[in-house]
Structures are given as structure tokens and as C-alpha cells.
Design a protein around this motif. Structure first.
Motif, PDB file in Angstrom:
ATOM      1  N   LEU A 319      67.936   5.941  20.830  1.00 23.19           N
ATOM      2  CA  LEU A 319      66.822   5.002  20.807  1.00 23.19           C
ATOM      3  C   LEU A 319      65.716   5.379  19.842  1.00 23.19           C
ATOM      4  CD1 LEU A 319      66.787   4.585  24.660  1.00 23.19           C
ATOM      5  CD2 LEU A 319      67.405   2.790  23.031  1.00 23.19           C
ATOM      6  N   ASP A 320      65.652   6.644  19.463  1.00 25.67           N
ATOM      7  CA  ASP A 320      64.584   7.120  18.577  1.00 25.67           C
ATOM      8  C   ASP A 320      65.114   8.225  17.674  1.00 25.67           C
ATOM      9  OD1 ASP A 320      62.193   7.744  17.378  1.00 25.67           O
ATOM     10  OD2 ASP A 320      61.174   8.388  19.207  1.00 25.67           O
ATOM     11  N   PRO A 321      66.054   7.909  16.770  1.00 27.50           N
ATOM     12  CA  PRO A 321      66.650   8.953  15.923  1.00 27.50           C
ATOM     13  C   PRO A 321      65.686   9.535  14.906  1.00 27.50           C
ATOM     14  CG  PRO A 321      67.396   6.795  15.218  1.00 27.50           C
ATOM     15  CD  PRO A 321      66.652   6.578  16.499  1.00 27.50           C
ATOM     16  N   VAL A 322      64.578   8.856  14.648  1.00 26.05           N
ATOM     17  CA  VAL A 322      63.610   9.333  13.649  1.00 26.05           C
ATOM     18  C   VAL A 322      62.861  10.562  14.145  1.00 26.05           C
ATOM     19  CG1 VAL A 322      61.540   8.680  12.339  1.00 26.05           C
ATOM     20  CG2 VAL A 322      63.382   7.024  12.678  1.00 26.05           C
ATOM     21  N   PHE A 323      62.773  10.733  15.464  1.00 22.01           N
ATOM     22  CA  PHE A 323      61.937  11.790  16.031  1.00 22.01           C
ATOM     23  C   PHE A 323      62.269  13.167  15.479  1.00 22.01           C
ATOM     24  CE2 PHE A 323      61.386  15.037  19.405  1.00 22.01           C
ATOM     25  CZ  PHE A 323      60.005  15.006  19.513  1.00 22.01           C
ATOM     26  N   ASP A 324      63.563  13.478  15.320  1.00 21.22           N
ATOM     27  CA  ASP A 324      63.952  14.814  14.867  1.00 21.22           C
ATOM     28  C   ASP A 324      64.461  14.819  13.432  1.00 21.22           C
ATOM     29  OD1 ASP A 324      66.232  13.427  15.415  1.00 21.22           O
ATOM     30  OD2 ASP A 324      67.202  14.994  16.597  1.00 21.22           O
ATOM     31  N   GLY A 325      64.165  13.769  12.686  1.00 22.53           N
ATOM     32  CA  GLY A 325      64.500  13.749  11.270  1.00 22.53           C
ATOM     33  C   GLY A 325      65.994  13.872  11.028  1.00 22.53           C
ATOM     34  N   ALA A 326      66.374  14.810  10.156  1.00 19.93           N
ATOM     35  CA  ALA A 326      67.775  14.969   9.774  1.00 19.93           C
ATOM     36  C   ALA A 326      68.613  15.643  10.855  1.00 19.93           C
ATOM     37  CB  ALA A 326      67.874  15.763   8.475  1.00 19.93           C
ATOM     38  N   PHE A 333      67.543  23.124  24.431  1.00 19.44           N
ATOM     39  CA  PHE A 333      66.651  24.038  25.146  1.00 19.44           C
ATOM     40  C   PHE A 333      65.588  24.640  24.217  1.00 19.44           C
ATOM     41  CE2 PHE A 333      70.646  23.967  27.538  1.00 19.44           C
ATOM     42  CZ  PHE A 333      70.173  23.603  28.791  1.00 19.44           C
ATOM     43  N   CYS A 334      65.012  23.822  23.390  1.00 26.54           N
ATOM     44  CA  CYS A 334      63.963  24.298  22.485  1.00 26.54           C
ATOM     45  C   CYS A 334      62.700  24.629  23.269  1.00 26.54           C
ATOM     46  CB  CYS A 334      63.669  23.254  21.415  1.00 26.54           C
ATOM     47  SG  CYS A 334      63.210  21.641  22.067  1.00 26.54           S
ATOM     48  N   THR A 335      61.916  25.520  22.713  1.00 26.97           N
ATOM     49  CA  THR A 335      60.652  25.926  23.322  1.00 26.97           C
ATOM     50  C   THR A 335      59.570  24.932  22.951  1.00 26.97           C
ATOM     51  OG1 THR A 335      61.290  28.245  23.157  1.00 26.97           O
ATOM     52  CG2 THR A 335      58.940  27.769  23.488  1.00 26.97           C
ATOM     53  N   PRO A 336      58.780  24.448  23.924  1.00 28.51           N
ATOM     54  CA  PRO A 336      57.693  23.533  23.574  1.00 28.51           C
ATOM     55  C   PRO A 336      56.828  24.102  22.457  1.00 28.51           C
ATOM     56  CG  PRO A 336      57.938  23.659  25.951  1.00 28.51           C
ATOM     57  CD  PRO A 336      58.858  24.694  25.370  1.00 28.51           C
ATOM     58  N   GLY A 337      56.462  23.251  21.541  1.00 23.23           N
ATOM     59  CA  GLY A 337      55.667  23.675  20.397  1.00 23.23           C
ATOM     60  C   GLY A 337      56.458  23.853  19.129  1.00 23.23           C
ATOM     61  N   THR A 338      57.791  23.984  19.255  1.00 23.16           N
ATOM     62  CA  THR A 338      58.617  24.070  18.054  1.00 23.16           C
ATOM     63  C   THR A 338      58.778  22.672  17.475  1.00 23.16           C
ATOM     64  OG1 THR A 338      60.643  23.890  19.373  1.00 23.16           O
ATOM     65  CG2 THR A 338      59.829  26.102  18.865  1.00 23.16           C
ATOM     66  N   ALA A 340      59.800  19.084  16.395  1.00 21.76           N
ATOM     67  CA  ALA A 340      60.728  18.063  16.893  1.00 21.76           C
ATOM     68  C   ALA A 340      61.445  18.499  18.162  1.00 21.76           C
ATOM     69  CB  ALA A 340      61.731  17.676  15.816  1.00 21.76           C
ATOM     70  N   CYS A 341      60.712  19.135  19.052  1.00 23.45           N
ATOM     71  CA  CYS A 341      61.300  19.594  20.312  1.00 23.45           C
ATOM     72  C   CYS A 341      61.228  18.472  21.345  1.00 23.45           C
ATOM     73  CB  CYS A 341      60.556  20.826  20.826  1.00 23.45           C
ATOM     74  SG  CYS A 341      61.208  21.471  22.389  1.00 23.45           S
ATOM     75  N   ASP A 342      62.353  18.173  21.987  1.00 27.00           N
ATOM     76  CA  ASP A 342      62.365  17.089  22.965  1.00 27.00           C
ATOM     77  C   ASP A 342      61.536  17.395  24.198  1.00 27.00           C
ATOM     78  OD1 ASP A 342      64.234  14.571  22.533  1.00 27.00           O
ATOM     79  OD2 ASP A 342      65.165  16.242  21.467  1.00 27.00           O
ATOM     80  N   ALA A 343      61.230  18.650  24.449  1.00 26.95           N
ATOM     81  CA  ALA A 343      60.327  18.970  25.547  1.00 26.95           C
ATOM     82  C   ALA A 343      58.923  18.438  25.292  1.00 26.95           C
ATOM     83  CB  ALA A 343      60.277  20.480  25.769  1.00 26.95           C
ATOM     84  N   ASP A 344      58.586  18.204  24.024  1.00 26.05           N
ATOM     85  CA  ASP A 344      57.271  17.686  23.660  1.00 26.05           C
ATOM     86  C   ASP A 344      57.276  16.180  23.439  1.00 26.05           C
ATOM     87  OD1 ASP A 344      56.058  20.236  23.664  1.00 26.05           O
ATOM     88  OD2 ASP A 344      56.786  20.625  21.622  1.00 26.05           O
ATOM     89  N   TYR A 345      58.395  15.534  23.696  1.00 28.20           N
ATOM     90  CA  TYR A 345      58.504  14.102  23.402  1.00 28.20           C
ATOM     91  C   TYR A 345      57.573  13.307  24.312  1.00 28.20           C
ATOM     92  CZ  TYR A 345      60.731   9.636  22.308  1.00 28.20           C
ATOM     93  OH  TYR A 345      60.979   8.357  21.888  1.00 28.20           O
ATOM     94  N   VAL A 346      56.811  12.395  23.715  1.00 28.00           N
ATOM     95  CA  VAL A 346      55.901  11.526  24.467  1.00 28.00           C
ATOM     96  C   VAL A 346      56.229  10.084  24.085  1.00 28.00           C
ATOM     97  CG1 VAL A 346      53.520  10.907  24.985  1.00 28.00           C
ATOM     98  CG2 VAL A 346      54.115  13.304  24.519  1.00 28.00           C
ATOM     99  N   TYR A 347      56.905   9.408  24.956  1.00 26.04           N
ATOM    100  CA  TYR A 347      57.371   8.048  24.672  1.00 26.04           C
ATOM    101  C   TYR A 347      56.219   7.123  24.299  1.00 26.04           C
ATOM    102  CZ  TYR A 347      59.617   3.505  25.548  1.00 26.04           C
ATOM    103  OH  TYR A 347      60.085   2.214  25.441  1.00 26.04           O
TER     104      TYR A 347
END
Length: 475
Positions: A319-326, A333-338, A340-347
Motif C-alpha cells: 500500500l505504501d512502497p515509497v516509504f522505504d525507497g529502493a 526487526f529494525c531499531t526505531p530511528g533507523t 525507513a524503519c517500519d517501527a516508526d511508520y505513521v499512517y
């Protein structure tokens, strides 16, 4: 909107993510179904088998079987146990003694994620036609990212044993790479709705040819993503169905709530809660505020390891492929703050194009036929307060409350196999499906309305064996 476009532009999923996908309830292990074997039943039972053509199918194979339930189809190669792995309790009884015809095949499609029978072709379906027919047809779509056999244990066996013809589809794209299908974001998910409609129309004609009359009752049934498909069909094509049973359906709303609003907080806050440090209490509050109910904490470690991360990443990619670019489907399991981390995703902060993609699959609550919904209060993949509770309110807001019954099942969770892992703490939902289906039959056949919507409490002191068959809707 085209549903069979080329998928060459979509990016490739990392092997690690594919391995994780095999462990989730949204995807099954890679299909192991071999090429379909020869017929195993007496020819006299299937004298008209050659006349049964599925309208619109690109390929089909009809088989005459002495056993249409999984008691026989596992051994005969007419199902794939990997497809339903983890969805049902180990002790669920398997009915036997159902002979008839099974038709396997696929509709035209350009994607190739479904490898069943060596076909490497999506839009696969199965249609089962029992010799002893009750006049009805049950149609379903696969839960999660699974294939057409995923409902066989949960309610496919129940359907054919009760005399129903049964039809199921893989929704047109499977596995954690489903988002590669489609030209634009949201297309792959929207295709699932089209595939259920397509199969329903085709199956009704096959049934009429097999039994010399059309079905007197057509029911839509499904769990998880399949439950969503039931809701969408009754909202958009009520003319095809007489009613439906929705087992913990997924909710998609353009402004939320949806998966992309409650999963990122879980990824963000659960590690701090699990660390039991100074921030654990605050992290716990953030989790419950996001919809994960207090009392379900014992289920959080498993869901963090297998469900939340993968589900967020692959559906967000769709639904949102642009969020993480390429990058495809983010970083596991990325750490928040890295970056394009999905833990930081805000719809809520994402551009309007994301809402446009969700709009392709959004629900309204405007059902046109009777629907019975049920959902476990300990569902920590699709928290009940952010999904079925909301949908029930939508139905009432649209003035369709008289067509809906909604049962909140106390201590039920998203997959019934967890009732085996946590006996006495998790209640299986499969008997609630049986109760809901029986109530829907009485509603349609005799005008007997089911008990009013309510929370179903588990019986005090009930042993696990009883809970596999016990779920009264008036309890």
C-alpha cells in the motif's frame, strides 16, 4: 481497474523475509501438493464428470473421489496440509465418508506465486461437489497469504460433510511476495475481491450443471483476510449470496484503523516492554493504547517474533512502497530511528496516495445480506477494538444493524493452534464458527434471528476437549 497486469516492475523480497513468512499465520509453508493423481472413486458416482466445465477457467482437472474431506484428500494429493498449518487445534475432529467430485484449476492470471500441482500459476481454485448435496454452496477466499486449500480444516471439511458444495480461491496472489502483483499500490489486495466474485459466479453454474438445479443457498465464509472478503462481498455483491459468516475479518478503512495504524506501535514499544527496564511500564501503556488488550501479554512474544514485523512490512509495501525507497518490504526487526524503519511508520503522516491505495479495498459497513461475525478478545494480530468492534459500529451507522450479529469471544485469539500452546488460557474459535453457521441457517431458512450481539464467556471449569465443540451464542 485491471486485475491481471504484468508484475515485472515490483521489487524482490529478501530471502530472510521469505523464510520468516513460512512461520506465520498469514502465509503457509511452500506448497507441496504434487501433480493431481488419477481418480480414486467408482466411475458410477461421477458419470457426468466430463460435462462439468468451470466458466472462465483457463485450466481445470476434475477428479472422482471416495473421500472429499481431508481424511482422504491428504493421502490422495487433493489438498496441501502446509496450506492450513497452524490455523486449527490439533484435536479438531475430521469428518469422513463424503464421496464426490473435486475440480482443481485456475483462472487467467499473469502472476505465478502459487506452485500447487506444479502449475506455477495464481488464481487457483478448488470446487468440491459431494454426492449427497443439501442444496447449498459455501464460497471462501484464503486467509492471510495462503492458497486455496487453507480453509479445508477450519470449515471446508465441515461444509462438504454437511452436504454443501464448497469452493475456495487463493485470491490471485500468495506468499509474502504478493505485493509484486499489480500495477499500482493496492491492486494485489483488490484482486482478492474480484477473485471471490469470479469464483462464486462460476461455482454457482457448476453446481447447477452437476445437480440439475441452482443452489438454493449460497454462503460466503472466511477467516482473517477471508473474513474481510466476506464483508466486502456482502457490501458490494449481495445479489450473489444469501448470507455470510465472518471469522475475525481484517478491517481496512481509509482514515484508519487498519493494520498500518496499530502494528507500528507494537513494533516500536514491545522491545522496551520485554526488556523490563525503566521504560517497561510506559511501553506497556503504549501497547494497550494501540489496542493490544491487557491480559494478552503472554501472547505478545510469539506475535512479535512471527507476526507483527512481517505483516507490517509486506502489507505496507503493497500500500505504501515509497516509504522505504529502493528497499523491498523494509528491514526486518529494525531499531526505531533507523532510516525507513517500519517501527516508526505513521499512517496519518503519509501522503494521500497511500489513502487512495487503501480506498481500493476499504469497507463501508453497507452489507446487503445477513452476516454473523465473531472475533476473539485476545486477538493480538488484529486487535478486536481496532477491527471487528469498529466494523460492527460501521454496520449500525449505515442502518444495517438488523442484518448483523456480532459475537466477541472471550479469550479467543487469531489462530486456534495457540489454544494447544496455551491450554486453559486461549479458547479455540472453530466451534464458534459451527454455532454461527447453524444460526445463519436457521435465520435464512426459518426466520429465526440469532441471539443478540454479545460477549461470549468461556464456560467455567470446561476442559479443553469440551471447548473444541462448545460455543453457544446465547452464553
Amino acid at each position: 481497474m485491471p486485475v491481471d497486469p504484468p508484475a515485472t516492475h515490483r521489487r524482490w523480497l529478501r530471502p530472510a523475509a521469505l523464510a520468516a513468512a513460512a512461520l506465520t499465520a498469514w502465509t503457509a509453508a511452500p506448497a507441496t501438493a504434487a501433480p493431481l493423481p488419477p481418480d480414486t472413486a467408482r466411475p458410477a458416482l461421477c458419470s457426468r464428470i466430463d460435462t462439468l466445465e468451470v466458466p472462465g477457467a483457463e485450466h481445470q482437472k476434475a477428479s472422482c473421489l471416495t473421500e472429499l474431506t481431508t481424511a482422504g484428500t491428504v493421502a490422495s494429493g487433493h489438498t496441501d496440509p502446509a496450506d492450513w498449518a497452524g490455523l486449527t487445534p490439533e484435536g479438531l475432529a475430521t469428518p469422513r465418508g463424503v464421496s464426490g467430485i473435486q475440480i482443481d484449476g485456475y483462472f487467467p492470471d499473469s502472476s505465478t506465486t502459487n506452485t500447487n500441482h506444479g502449475w506455477n500459476h495464481d488464481a487457483q481454485f478448488v470446487i468440491r461437489l459431494p454426492d449427497r448435496w443439501n442444496g447449498g454452496l459455501v464460497v471462501s477466499g484464503a486467509p492471510g497469504l495462503r492458497e486455496q486449500y487453507a480453509n479445508d480444516r477450519a470449515f471446508g471439511d465441515w461444509a462438504v460433510a454437511g452436504g454443501y458444495a464448497f469452493a475456495a480461491t487463493d485470491k490471485g496472489a500468495t506468499s509474502a511476495a504478493f505485493h509484486r502483483d499489480g500495477r499500482t499500490p493496492g491492486d494485489a489486495l483488490a484482486e482478492g475481491n474480484h477473485r471471490v466474485t469470479q469464483l462464486t459466479r462460476a461455482a454457482r453454474q457448476v453446481v447447477a450443471r452437476r445437480y440439475h438445479r441452482p443452489p438454493t443457498r449460497t454462503l460466503a465464509m472466511g477467516l482473517s483476510n477471508g473474513g474481510y472478503l466476506v464483508r466486502w462481498q456482502l457490501e458490494n455483491h449481495p445479489e450473489l449470496y444469501d448470507g455470510g459468516v465472518d471469522w475475525e475479518g481484517t478491517l481496512w478503512r481509509t482514515e484508519g484503523p487498519n493494520l498500518l495504524t496499530f502494528l507500528p506501535p507494537a513494533l516500536r514499544h514491545y522491545p522496551a516492554y520485554a526488556a523490563e527496564g525503566a521504560g517497561a511500564e510506559q511501553a506497556h501503556r503504549a501497547m494497550t493504547d494501540a489496542g493490544f488488550p491487557a491480559g494478552s501479554e503472554f501472547l505478545w512474544p510469539f506475535h512479535h517474533q512471527y507476526y507483527w514485523d512481517l505483516t507490517q512490512r509486506v502489507y505496507r509495501e503493497e500500500l505504501d512502497p515509497v516509504f522505504d525507497g529502493a528497499t523491498e518490504a523494509g528491514t526486518p526487526f529494525c531499531t526505531p530511528g533507523t532510516p525507513a524503519c517500519d517501527a516508526d511508520y505513521v499512517y496519518a503522516d503519509r501522503p494521500k496516495e497511500v489513502r487512495n491505495a487503501v480506498a481500493k479495498i476499504a469497507l463501508t459497513g453497507r452489507i446487503g445480506k445477513p452476516l454473523i461475525s465473531f472475533h476473539g478478545t485476545y486477538d493480538v494480530l488484529l486487535p478486536i477494538s481496532r477491527s471487528s468492534d469498529v466494523y460492527a459500529r460501521l454496520v449500525k451507522r449505515e442502518g444495517r444493524g438488523h442484518l448483523h450479529r456480532y459475537y466477541r469471544v472471550e479469550a479467543g485469539t487469531h489462530v486456534d493452534s495457540l489454544a494447544d500452546a496455551f491450554p486453559g488460557r486461549v479458547r479455540p474459535l472453530v466451534p464458534c464458527h459451527r454455532s454461527a453457521a447453524a444460526a445463519l441457517e436457521r435465520w435464512l431458512d426459518h426466520g429465526v434471528r440469532p441471539p443478540s450481539s454479545r460477549t461470549l464467556k468461556p464456560p467455567s471449569g470446561a476442559d479443553p476437549a469440551k471447548l473444541l465443540t462448545y460455543c453457544p451464542l446465547n452464553g
